[in-house]
Design a protein around this motif. Sequence first.
Motif, PDB file in Angstrom:
ATOM      1  N   CYS A  19       0.828  -1.214   0.000  1.00  0.00           N
ATOM      2  CA  CYS A  19       0.000   0.000   0.000  1.00  0.00           C
ATOM      3  C   CYS A  19       0.864   1.267   0.000  1.00  0.00           C
ATOM      4  CB  CYS A  19      -0.931   0.010   1.216  1.00  0.00           C
ATOM      5  SG  CYS A  19      -2.067   1.412   1.193  1.00  0.00           S
ATOM      6  N   SER A  20       0.538   2.203  -0.897  1.00  0.00           N
ATOM      7  CA  SER A  20       1.317   3.437  -0.973  1.00  0.00           C
ATOM      8  C   SER A  20       0.697   4.558  -0.143  1.00  0.00           C
ATOM      9  CB  SER A  20       1.463   3.870  -2.436  1.00  0.00           C
ATOM     10  OG  SER A  20       0.187   4.118  -2.993  1.00  0.00           O
ATOM     11  N   CYS A  54      -5.139  -0.012   2.003  1.00  0.00           N
ATOM     12  CA  CYS A  54      -6.320   0.834   1.807  1.00  0.00           C
ATOM     13  C   CYS A  54      -7.283   0.199   0.807  1.00  0.00           C
ATOM     14  CB  CYS A  54      -5.903   2.229   1.338  1.00  0.00           C
ATOM     15  SG  CYS A  54      -5.328   2.294  -0.382  1.00  0.00           S
ATOM     16  N   ASN A  55      -6.769  -0.763   0.008  1.00  0.00           N
ATOM     17  CA  ASN A  55      -7.558  -1.436  -1.033  1.00  0.00           C
ATOM     18  C   ASN A  55      -8.006  -0.520  -2.166  1.00  0.00           C
ATOM     19  OD1 ASN A  55      -7.592  -4.192  -0.326  1.00  0.00           O
ATOM     20  ND2 ASN A  55      -8.993  -3.750   1.359  1.00  0.00           N
ATOM     21  N   SER A  56      -7.514   0.714  -2.205  1.00  0.00           N
ATOM     22  CA  SER A  56      -7.945   1.590  -3.291  1.00  0.00           C
ATOM     23  C   SER A  56      -6.798   2.298  -4.022  1.00  0.00           C
ATOM     24  CB  SER A  56      -8.954   2.630  -2.771  1.00  0.00           C
ATOM     25  OG  SER A  56      -8.361   3.410  -1.773  1.00  0.00           O
ATOM     26  N   CYS A  57      -5.589   2.326  -3.457  1.00  0.00           N
ATOM     27  CA  CYS A  57      -4.480   2.957  -4.186  1.00  0.00           C
ATOM     28  C   CYS A  57      -4.036   2.023  -5.320  1.00  0.00           C
ATOM     29  CB  CYS A  57      -3.315   3.282  -3.250  1.00  0.00           C
ATOM     30  SG  CYS A  57      -2.375   1.851  -2.687  1.00  0.00           S
ATOM     31  N   CYS A  94      -2.245  -1.171  -4.133  1.00  0.00           N
ATOM     32  CA  CYS A  94      -3.150  -2.199  -3.583  1.00  0.00           C
ATOM     33  C   CYS A  94      -3.913  -2.891  -4.711  1.00  0.00           C
ATOM     34  CB  CYS A  94      -4.143  -1.566  -2.598  1.00  0.00           C
ATOM     35  SG  CYS A  94      -3.451  -1.261  -0.957  1.00  0.00           S
TER      36      CYS A  94
END
Length: 223
Positions: A189-190, A197-200, A203
């Motif tokens: 995750c960045s 975060c499951n959205s970057c 991820c």
Amino acid sequence: MLYLINNHSMKITIGPKHLEREFTFTIPKTDNVGIFMSGGLDSSAMLSLILKELTETDRLKTVSLTAFTLEKPTGEPMYATRILKKFEDYFQVNILHVNNIPNTAEAIRQGRMASNVIVETCKQFNGQIYLSGNNMPPSNIKTFNGNLGFEYKPTLLYHQPFLDLLKPHMTDILYKLGTDFIIPYTHSCSRQLVGKCNSCYSCEERSWGFDELGLKDPETIDL
Ligand SMILES: [Zn+2]
């Protein structure tokens, strides 16, 4: 699968059937091998390849290994430290870790390593140095909500064997080399120091890599 073409290179078949390709990896004759190490899957796959190739060519005890990690707020110095320790134990080898190399504020904001820092590190290193960068997949293969935000370009300063690979390929390298034990110690995750975060883009890309291989991402063990 893993086999030797000759005494100096390995060849593996990687990726799911519809993206399958052959990947050849060779380390030129050298006394020193360096690697830019984040805390993620790709640099772990890169380090696995290096350690396997040095083992296969009987150079593991004679070539010096150095890992370079740039500072980042998402914990790369800490994740890289524990990844290196695991590889040192598994391969019975010492890896010098040059850690917390100052990164620029702009590069940190973009979640990358500052190019001038990479260039300077390479210039000061007398050996073969590797960076595990890869770019976004073509849109006919996969689209994401987010994006990488920058582009890895070819250069003569360092090796980028993964430049035209996709995430499923790099993830598969760990399984094909039998070094997938490292996966729970990696963090992609960045945006977050711990967890995902499951959205970057990082991820999304990681999740896609496992999905394509029909595998479940083992949960990252928190720092
Ligand atoms: Zn994320």
